[in-house]
Design an enzyme around this catalytic site. Sequence first.
Site, mmCIF file in Angstrom:
data_model
loop_
_atom_site.group_PDB
_atom_site.id
_atom_site.type_symbol
_atom_site.label_atom_id
_atom_site.label_comp_id
_atom_site.label_asym_id
_atom_site.label_seq_id
_atom_site.Cartn_x
_atom_site.Cartn_y
_atom_site.Cartn_z
ATOM 1 N N HIS A 37 0.809 -1.227 0.000
ATOM 2 C CA HIS A 37 0.000 0.000 0.000
ATOM 3 C C HIS A 37 0.839 1.272 0.000
ATOM 4 O O HIS A 37 0.283 2.358 -0.195
ATOM 5 C CB HIS A 37 -0.937 0.010 1.216
ATOM 6 C CG HIS A 37 -1.901 -1.139 1.222
ATOM 7 N ND1 HIS A 37 -3.035 -1.147 0.455
ATOM 8 C CD2 HIS A 37 -1.881 -2.331 1.859
ATOM 9 C CE1 HIS A 37 -3.699 -2.290 0.647
ATOM 10 N NE2 HIS A 37 -3.009 -3.029 1.491
ATOM 11 N N MET A 47 -5.718 -9.474 -0.685
ATOM 12 C CA MET A 47 -5.240 -9.053 0.637
ATOM 13 C C MET A 47 -5.155 -10.299 1.530
ATOM 14 O O MET A 47 -6.123 -11.050 1.641
ATOM 15 C CB MET A 47 -6.258 -8.044 1.185
ATOM 16 C CG MET A 47 -6.161 -7.790 2.654
ATOM 17 S SD MET A 47 -5.059 -6.437 3.030
ATOM 18 C CE MET A 47 -5.118 -6.549 4.821
ATOM 19 N N HIS A 65 6.062 -3.211 -10.947
ATOM 20 C CA HIS A 65 6.369 -4.113 -9.827
ATOM 21 C C HIS A 65 7.470 -5.094 -10.227
ATOM 22 O O HIS A 65 8.616 -4.713 -10.301
ATOM 23 C CB HIS A 65 5.083 -4.807 -9.362
ATOM 24 C CG HIS A 65 5.225 -5.542 -8.077
ATOM 25 N ND1 HIS A 65 5.489 -4.913 -6.889
ATOM 26 C CD2 HIS A 65 5.161 -6.868 -7.787
ATOM 27 C CE1 HIS A 65 5.582 -5.808 -5.918
ATOM 28 N NE2 HIS A 65 5.392 -7.007 -6.444
HETATM 29 FE FE1 DHE Z 1 8.077 -10.037 -3.113
HETATM 30 C C1 DHE Z 1 10.127 -10.567 -5.842
HETATM 31 C C2 DHE Z 1 8.026 -6.753 -3.813
HETATM 32 C C3 DHE Z 1 5.641 -9.597 -0.776
HETATM 33 C C4 DHE Z 1 8.405 -13.262 -2.183
HETATM 34 N N1 DHE Z 1 8.840 -8.894 -4.604
HETATM 35 C C5 DHE Z 1 9.680 -9.304 -5.635
HETATM 36 C C6 DHE Z 1 10.070 -8.162 -6.385
HETATM 37 C C7 DHE Z 1 9.482 -7.084 -5.795
HETATM 38 C C8 DHE Z 1 8.718 -7.545 -4.686
HETATM 39 C C9 DHE Z 1 9.598 -5.641 -6.227
HETATM 40 C C10 DHE Z 1 10.990 -8.163 -7.580
HETATM 41 C C11 DHE Z 1 12.419 -8.062 -7.104
HETATM 42 C C12 DHE Z 1 13.415 -8.099 -8.234
HETATM 43 O O1 DHE Z 1 13.263 -8.922 -9.145
HETATM 44 O O2 DHE Z 1 14.353 -7.315 -8.196
HETATM 45 N N2 DHE Z 1 6.999 -8.473 -2.434
HETATM 46 C C13 DHE Z 1 7.142 -7.211 -2.852
HETATM 47 C C14 DHE Z 1 6.221 -6.341 -2.162
HETATM 48 O O3 DHE Z 1 6.159 -5.103 -2.245
HETATM 49 C C15 DHE Z 1 5.275 -7.206 -1.456
HETATM 50 C C16 DHE Z 1 4.018 -7.284 -2.323
HETATM 51 C C17 DHE Z 1 4.789 -6.741 -0.111
HETATM 52 C C18 DHE Z 1 5.847 -6.596 0.957
HETATM 53 O O4 DHE Z 1 5.506 -6.055 2.016
HETATM 54 O O5 DHE Z 1 6.974 -6.958 0.782
HETATM 55 C C19 DHE Z 1 6.018 -8.529 -1.509
HETATM 56 N N3 DHE Z 1 7.185 -11.223 -1.722
HETATM 57 C C20 DHE Z 1 6.227 -10.847 -0.868
HETATM 58 C C21 DHE Z 1 5.838 -11.922 -0.003
HETATM 59 O O6 DHE Z 1 5.014 -11.864 0.951
HETATM 60 C C22 DHE Z 1 6.531 -13.123 -0.470
HETATM 61 C C23 DHE Z 1 5.501 -14.044 -1.139
HETATM 62 C C24 DHE Z 1 7.206 -13.927 0.614
HETATM 63 C C25 DHE Z 1 8.377 -13.276 1.294
HETATM 64 O O7 DHE Z 1 9.196 -14.004 1.807
HETATM 65 O O8 DHE Z 1 8.464 -12.064 1.334
HETATM 66 C C26 DHE Z 1 7.460 -12.524 -1.522
HETATM 67 N N4 DHE Z 1 9.068 -11.623 -3.889
HETATM 68 C C27 DHE Z 1 9.118 -12.849 -3.304
HETATM 69 C C28 DHE Z 1 10.009 -13.693 -4.056
HETATM 70 C C29 DHE Z 1 10.496 -12.926 -5.125
HETATM 71 C C30 DHE Z 1 9.894 -11.627 -4.982
HETATM 72 C C31 DHE Z 1 10.308 -15.155 -3.757
HETATM 73 C C32 DHE Z 1 11.498 -13.338 -6.192
HETATM 74 C C33 DHE Z 1 10.873 -14.171 -7.256
HETATM 75 C C34 DHE Z 1 11.911 -14.707 -8.182
HETATM 76 O O9 DHE Z 1 11.765 -15.862 -8.619
HETATM 77 O O10 DHE Z 1 12.861 -13.994 -8.483
#
Ligand code: DHE
Length: 641
Positions: free
Chosen positions: A165, A202, A440
Amino acid sequence: MKGMVRTLFAAAVILPITLSSAMARHGSGMGGGGYGGGGGGSTTADAAAGEAFFRANCTGCHTFGHGDHLGPDLTNRHRAGWSSRFLRDPAEALANTMYGQRLLAQWGYQMPDFNLTNEQINNIQAFLSAQDEIGPLSFTPQVVLSEAEFEEAKDVYFNRCAGCHGLYRTGATGPEIGEERSTWIGTDGLGAMLRVGTPRGMPNFGQSNILSEDEITKLASFLQDSPPEAPALPMSEIQASWELLVPVADRPSAPQTPRNWQDFFGTVLRDAGKIAIFDGDSHEEIARVDVGFAVHILRSSASGRYFYAIGRDGLVTLIDLWASTPNVVARVKGCHDARSVDGSKFAEYEDQYLIEGCYWPPQYVTYDGLTLEPQNRVDLPMTSITGEALIENRVAAIVASETAPVWIINQKEAGYVGIVDYSQAGAPLVANIAAERFLHDGGWDHTKRYFITAANASNKMVVIDTVTQSLVTSFDVGDTPHPGRGANWFDPDYGWVNATPHIGSAFVSVYGADPLDHPEHAWKVVRQISLPAAGSLFIKTHPNSPWVLVDMTLSLSNNKQICAIAKATGTVDRCFDVATAGKAVHMEFNDDGSEVWISDWANDGGGQVILDGATLNVIEKITLPATTGKFNVTNTANDVY
Ligand code: DHE
């Protein structure tokens, strides 16, 4: 509006009332319209209990007398026969009645099944009937927070909500929830959303025990006040945070491990703030290291020797895989809030530099790749592609080019894709390509020329040509695309394709990604592959795998499952349970694609589930606490997905 309307409690309506008497009072609509199902008959119903249930669970989507929200305003909509059938089994009622079909078409979501007992259904119906006579349901007043409680709520917001958010609550992956809108949703509505989630993705923080009732109450109050100011992080503080634990001269000049370190997996233990490192060949855990708070992802250096971990607190940790046991050699904090990091991958710059993109402050920081010594802190432009002045501009996905000494950075709120040239002094932003808001996640096409990324709040995918440094196109997909790094494979009909699943649509969008040999399909959706539910976060494949795998982590019904799409047919071959304790999330193949690791995301009893890459049968389960992403050295260093 607060205080102007009466509540069932405030009005002291006779409680409990009998459902039959409420039905008699309402006469005509009850059970009519041929929507089927029987009401509660003459059972004694407790309208106060129904109201309590409604406030706690339903007000996130429905209001009573304040207008439509994610679902309809329920004033004067209650019809006993239909309502009880619907509340008993929403999927059945929607699927098997014409009215249900109309509702589904209008609202686009299926209400979650709360597994209500007859008694609960009767109570809710009694409440709705009685409240119809009273009028709009009043809001529960916002609790007053002490300074300490406000700080507590601020931390919870920062840790759990700001990612979707925004720190200033202006929305991005999740909707805008500034004080005005939050006040409209109200204390109950905010509480219900935090407790049970929404069909739009959510998470159900309360039901899944991530937030306590106390935290939910405080957060619901916090959201109705204006967001507090967020602090800057100047270079002096970044410098002061830098720790070089093992100088380069003290590190090995060749791998000190007999293991196949290029097949190591780094697995995120999110809540513990640790990375567990596994030997991908033997599946043995060989090290567990401390990294940043609520660690988010790992990236590999170009050579694969180093893992870079990024914590949500902005801490970057450098892990050396050539040590006899992988160890942390340096750390630094360049942001208060961060999600992404990557190293330099262009020839002759391999492993030399590192970029950290901040969610807050609006800046990126570059480092020496071997020591993490801070080198440059660069402010981001604070105007969007539509000319709007921004208070927040977060760096989302970052990819490292192999064809030029540049990183490509998504600026979420601004809608620009930036090009950062690390061969130039100061690592400046040399191009800012107007794309779409709000950018994103994303990754490379199979040639690593095109960066394909989700503007998830615009329901679009964006294609950037990193050679000409220009926007190729953007095109519509489903609701809130969320590709992770996406997936590349050769489709028998359309040549090279790339794909994204969605948080809000129950399908995978596959689009042509072969402008050279199949220009007629390039950047057009060529297949829409249905899934049993929406709520997907990641899609993944490997060149040696016949499968493209997709999760449905945020689905309320299918979150334990993975679906396997056959590359040969472009159709779903099967969907099957992978998680037993928690939610199935994120897939990563080993170096040769013969095995695939999938997280069973749970505080207790979850872990990494390893499947055979061909049969998709379970080979092994490794128990780990709250494990989410996992990254294979070879695939991450070479951007294989
Ligand atoms: Fe992520 C990738 C942002 C929540 C697991 N996540 C990304 C990327 C972004 C992002 C910008 C790309 C990065 C890159 O490639 O440089 N993620 C966010 C958020 O803003 C969000 C929605 C909310 C937060 O508060 O962080 C969020 N993300 C999560 C989770 O809750 C996840 C499911 C579990 C965790 O451990 O945080 C999660 N995000 C991941 C993973 C990737 C990822 C595993 C990389 C995927 C890949 O195969 O490269």
